[in-house]
Design an enzyme around this catalytic site. Structure first.
Site, PDB file in Angstrom:
ATOM      1  N   LYS A   1      -7.882 -36.481  17.006  1.00 45.34           N
ATOM      2  CA  LYS A   1      -6.815 -37.166  16.276  1.00 45.34           C
ATOM      3  C   LYS A   1      -5.576 -37.369  17.160  1.00 45.34           C
ATOM      4  O   LYS A   1      -5.522 -36.910  18.288  1.00 45.34           O
ATOM      5  CB  LYS A   1      -6.465 -36.381  15.013  1.00 45.34           C
TER       6      LYS A   1
HETATM    7  C1  PLP Z   1     -10.499 -40.877   7.553  1.00 44.61           C
HETATM    8  C2  PLP Z   1     -10.822 -39.441   7.773  1.00 44.61           C
HETATM    9  N1  PLP Z   1     -10.806 -38.596   6.729  1.00 44.61           N
HETATM   10  C3  PLP Z   1     -11.061 -37.291   6.872  1.00 44.61           C
HETATM   11  C4  PLP Z   1     -11.357 -36.747   8.103  1.00 44.61           C
HETATM   12  C5  PLP Z   1     -11.692 -35.295   8.172  1.00 44.61           C
HETATM   13  O1  PLP Z   1     -10.817 -34.545   8.904  1.00 44.61           O
HETATM   14  P1  PLP Z   1     -11.333 -33.154   9.569  1.00 44.61           P
HETATM   15  O2  PLP Z   1     -12.248 -33.510  10.689  1.00 44.61           O
HETATM   16  O3  PLP Z   1     -10.078 -32.498  10.014  1.00 44.61           O
HETATM   17  O4  PLP Z   1     -12.025 -32.387   8.486  1.00 44.61           O
HETATM   18  C6  PLP Z   1     -11.379 -37.591   9.234  1.00 44.61           C
HETATM   19  C7  PLP Z   1     -11.664 -37.139  10.603  1.00 44.61           C
HETATM   20  O5  PLP Z   1     -12.251 -36.259  11.028  1.00 44.61           O
HETATM   21  C8  PLP Z   1     -11.135 -38.963   9.056  1.00 44.61           C
HETATM   22  O6  PLP Z   1     -11.159 -39.807  10.111  1.00 44.61           O
END
Ligand code: PLP
Length: 367
Positions: A191
């Site tokens: 990110k």
């Molecule tokens: C649009 C979106 N929502 C949710 C997530 C989930 O985040 P995490 O990987 O921190 O659980 C991500 C990326 O990983 C994402 O790109």
């Protein structure tokens, strides 16, 4: 293949993060509690312009708790953009609810507010309103919140903002993450800023924040013995990871500037590409630069780039085309299917050098 690998969106950490991490380690706050956790939450809440932030182990955990806050239960439906990462829809299924997928608009690649309004209108008529609507800020660009919130407010349905990819972006000068009942951020390694894995629920609603914090710490009641009145989760972020996040937040502006420069470079050097449109209503954080090309070219370019040790990816495969969601209802679907067929995501990391960018463009020209 002698050149070092260029990744799509790798972590960009340095001396500041290293120092904060080691300071946290030396302080022995090596637990999901501690001063870095508190400081990280304060910094992000201020940045997003909301009163409360709850640091969690992932963006997915934040989505899960945001949906609980919206009252989502077994048997409910939740409107979810089809064009997203699976985590958005998975969190709905964790609660025994069913996602109803909604297509994107080609104007921003985000969920189409007219389709959301239409789906709500039809469902209101049938008495089957969804329990919540999730909007996703795709590739670092906010969804169109004025019409989305207007439609949700009309039917009294809460909106959750999945801003996992969009920290630092704005919509009509208002920060990403601050729309609707709660916003969701991710600090996964890919990110715009990372804590090495982590997420945050951000909200103006004190009850939502309190509930999220309570559920994220196994729903322990504030008494000496272990007392539980609800099913909780072990979702709190580690203080060590929060220390890394604290350093990254301080560098966010610099990260956005670097990614924007990369976007502008690609756009200048690759005029034949149809880059993701930037809607007039806001300013993105330029998390990933993605473009549409001819479908055959797209697959050929992926092969060429990979052969030159450069990581590129197709745009998200929409949820309504995923085997695991094949039984779900979808409104529209043609736009996101086309984005998937023709979409190419290019290396966009904030530590990408001039030389790296040139390598990518040269490979595309040769390919
Ligand atoms: C649009 C979106 N929502 C949710 C997530 C989930 O985040 P995490 O990987 O921190 O659980 C991500 C990326 O990983 C994402 O790109």
């Amino acid at each position: 293949m002698t050149d070092t690998r260029i990744y799509l969106s790798p972590p960009d950490v340095g001396d500041l993060e290293r120092k904060l991490l080691l300071d946290a380690f030396d302080s022995n706050w090596v637990a999901p509690v501690g001063p870095d956790l508190d400081a990280f939450e304060e910094q992000v809440a201020e940045l997003v312009g909301v009163r409360h932030a709850v640091a969690l182990s992932s963006g997915t955990a934040a989505l899960h708790l945001a949906l609980i806050a919206a009252g989502v239960r077994r048997g409910d439906t939740v409107l979810v953009p089809s064009f997203t990462f699976a985590a958005t829809a998975n969190a709905v299924v964790y609660l025994g609810a069913r996602p109803v997928f909604v297509d994107s608009t080609p104007d921003s690649w985000n969920v189409d507010p007219e389709l959301v309004a239409e789906e709500l209108r039809v469902r209101a008529g049938r008495g089957t309103l969804p329990r919540a609507v999730i909007a996703v800020d795709m590739y670092g660009q906010c969804a169109d919140y004025d019409p989305l919130l207007e439609a949700c407010d009309r039917y009294g349905v809460p909106l959750i903002e999945d801003a996992a990819e969009a920290l630092g972006a704005t919509y009509r000068n208002q920060p990403a993450g601050s729309f609707g009942l709660a916003g969701v951020l991710s600090f996964n390694g890919n990110k715009i800023i990372t804590s090495g894995g982590g997420g945050m629920l951000v909200t103006d609603d004190g009850r939502v924040a309190k509930q999220a914090k309570h559920l994220s710490t196994q729903a322990r009641e504030p008494v000496a013995h272990y007392e539980h009145r609800a099913i909780g989760y072990n979702y709190r972020l580690s203080n060590l990871l929060a220390a890394v996040g604290r350093g990254q937040v301080q560098r966010l502006e610099q990260m956005i500037a670097a990614r924007k420069a990369t976007f502008e470079y690609y756009r200048r050097e690759l005029p034949e590409f149809e880059f993701m449109p930037i809607a007039g209503y806001g300013v993105p954080n330029y998390w990933l630069t993605c473009a549409l090309v001819d479908a055959d070219d797209r697959d050929r370019l992926l092969t060429t780039l990979n052969a030159r040790n450069i990581e590129a990816r197709p745009a998200w495969k929409p949820m309504h085309l995923q085997p695991v969601f094949q039984d779900c209802v979808t409104r529209g679907g043609g736009v996101s299917a086309d984005l998937f067929r023709r979409g190419l995501c290019l290396p966009s990391g904030s530590a990408l050098t001039e030389h790296d960018r040139k390598r990518v463009v040269d490979a595309i020209r040769e390919g």
